[in-house]
Scaffold this motif. Structure first.
Motif, PDB file in Angstrom:
ATOM      1  N   ILE A  10       0.858  -1.188   0.000  1.00  0.00           N
ATOM      2  CA  ILE A  10       0.000   0.000   0.000  1.00  0.00           C
ATOM      3  C   ILE A  10       0.886   1.227   0.000  1.00  0.00           C
ATOM      4  O   ILE A  10       1.686   1.430   0.922  1.00  0.00           O
ATOM      5  CB  ILE A  10      -0.917   0.031   1.242  1.00  0.00           C
ATOM      6  N   GLN A  11       0.761   2.048  -1.046  1.00  0.00           N
ATOM      7  CA  GLN A  11       1.520   3.294  -1.136  1.00  0.00           C
ATOM      8  C   GLN A  11       0.629   4.361  -1.756  1.00  0.00           C
ATOM      9  O   GLN A  11      -0.032   4.106  -2.771  1.00  0.00           O
ATOM     10  CB  GLN A  11       2.787   3.103  -1.971  1.00  0.00           C
ATOM     11  N   THR A  82       0.014 -14.061   4.202  1.00  0.00           N
ATOM     12  CA  THR A  82      -0.155 -12.746   3.588  1.00  0.00           C
ATOM     13  C   THR A  82       0.488 -11.680   4.458  1.00  0.00           C
ATOM     14  O   THR A  82       0.202 -11.573   5.646  1.00  0.00           O
ATOM     15  CB  THR A  82      -1.653 -12.436   3.374  1.00  0.00           C
ATOM     16  N   PHE A  83       1.322 -10.885   3.825  1.00  0.00           N
ATOM     17  CA  PHE A  83       2.000  -9.774   4.477  1.00  0.00           C
ATOM     18  C   PHE A  83       1.389  -8.466   4.007  1.00  0.00           C
ATOM     19  O   PHE A  83       0.711  -8.404   2.988  1.00  0.00           O
ATOM     20  CB  PHE A  83       3.497  -9.777   4.119  1.00  0.00           C
ATOM     21  N   VAL A  84       1.662  -7.396   4.753  1.00  0.00           N
ATOM     22  CA  VAL A  84       1.298  -6.044   4.342  1.00  0.00           C
ATOM     23  C   VAL A  84       2.558  -5.192   4.479  1.00  0.00           C
ATOM     24  O   VAL A  84       3.388  -5.425   5.364  1.00  0.00           O
ATOM     25  CB  VAL A  84       0.113  -5.482   5.169  1.00  0.00           C
ATOM     26  N   CYS A  85       2.703  -4.230   3.578  1.00  0.00           N
ATOM     27  CA  CYS A  85       3.895  -3.396   3.571  1.00  0.00           C
ATOM     28  C   CYS A  85       3.517  -2.026   3.018  1.00  0.00           C
ATOM     29  O   CYS A  85       2.622  -1.911   2.166  1.00  0.00           O
ATOM     30  CB  CYS A  85       4.972  -4.047   2.699  1.00  0.00           C
ATOM     31  N   ASN A  86       4.196  -0.991   3.512  1.00  0.00           N
ATOM     32  CA  ASN A  86       3.927   0.373   3.048  1.00  0.00           C
ATOM     33  C   ASN A  86       5.118   1.024   2.369  1.00  0.00           C
ATOM     34  O   ASN A  86       4.994   2.140   1.874  1.00  0.00           O
ATOM     35  CB  ASN A  86       3.487   1.249   4.227  1.00  0.00           C
ATOM     36  N   TRP A 103      -1.653  -0.508 -10.180  1.00  0.00           N
ATOM     37  CA  TRP A 103      -1.940   0.207  -8.937  1.00  0.00           C
ATOM     38  C   TRP A 103      -3.429   0.534  -8.923  1.00  0.00           C
ATOM     39  O   TRP A 103      -3.957   1.111  -9.876  1.00  0.00           O
ATOM     40  CB  TRP A 103      -1.139   1.505  -8.860  1.00  0.00           C
ATOM     41  N   VAL A 104      -4.107   0.159  -7.850  1.00  0.00           N
ATOM     42  CA  VAL A 104      -5.557   0.364  -7.722  1.00  0.00           C
ATOM     43  C   VAL A 104      -5.818   1.168  -6.450  1.00  0.00           C
ATOM     44  O   VAL A 104      -5.281   0.848  -5.390  1.00  0.00           O
ATOM     45  CB  VAL A 104      -6.303  -0.996  -7.647  1.00  0.00           C
ATOM     46  N   ALA A 105      -6.651   2.202  -6.562  1.00  0.00           N
ATOM     47  CA  ALA A 105      -7.032   2.984  -5.388  1.00  0.00           C
ATOM     48  C   ALA A 105      -7.675   2.060  -4.357  1.00  0.00           C
ATOM     49  O   ALA A 105      -8.504   1.207  -4.703  1.00  0.00           O
ATOM     50  CB  ALA A 105      -7.993   4.097  -5.773  1.00  0.00           C
TER      51      ALA A 105
END
Length: 154
Positions: A10-11, A82-86, A103-105
């Motif tokens: 997520i960026q 599942t990981f999450v990263c910023n 990239w999707v909003a």
């Protein structure tokens, strides 16, 4: 049992997704673990192989079991972490052998075609904190038969 890792990056309020050509479904970039790898080593390697991006400090967000059934018989089973990263470094590749990177909003992720289990994972990661544990059962055509989530979601 196959083991798979993936990461929701997520960026700038956007999520990097992979549109798979076979069904036209969106998926979380990642792939199969190699023997002896830790789940974190696997997600960093797989993500880099598919996107050319280097994840910075991915955090585990969920652990799941998936089964596929045909005529009531289990024909496939795998585990997914599942990981999450910023934060990532590098430039996104222009070509991915697995499909189209997009990239999707964040607010539009729920509108995309995807496996129902992935939809529940996104609901949790994009709106809550903490680990999500789950088990998903599908038909051979990936219609959801059953799911159990902890913590449970509506």
């Amino acid at each position: 049992m196959q083991r798979v890792t993936n990461c929701i990056l997520i960026q700038h309020n956007k999520v990097l997704l992979l549109k798979k050509p076979r069904r036209g479904w969106y998926a979380i970039p990642g792939g199969k673990m190699e023997p002896g790898e830790s789940i974190k080593e696997s997600v960093v390697r797989e993500y880099r192989e598919e996107t050319s991006l280097h994840l910075q400090n991915p955090e585990l967000a969920g652990a799941f079991t998936f089964t596929v059934h045909n005529a009531g018989e289990e024909i496939k089973e795998w585990m997914m972490f599942t990981f999450v990263c910023n934060v990532s470094k590098g430039e996104l590749t222009e070509h991915c052998d697995e499909g189209i990177l997009e990239w999707v909003a964040q607010e539009h992720v729920h509108e995309l075609p995807m496996a129902e289990g992935d939809r529940k994972i996104f609901e949790h990661v994009l709106s809550k904190s903490g680990m999500l544990y789950g088990s998903f059962s599908y038909t051979n055509d990936y219609d959801l038969l059953d799911m159990r989530l902890d913590p449970s979601t509506p």
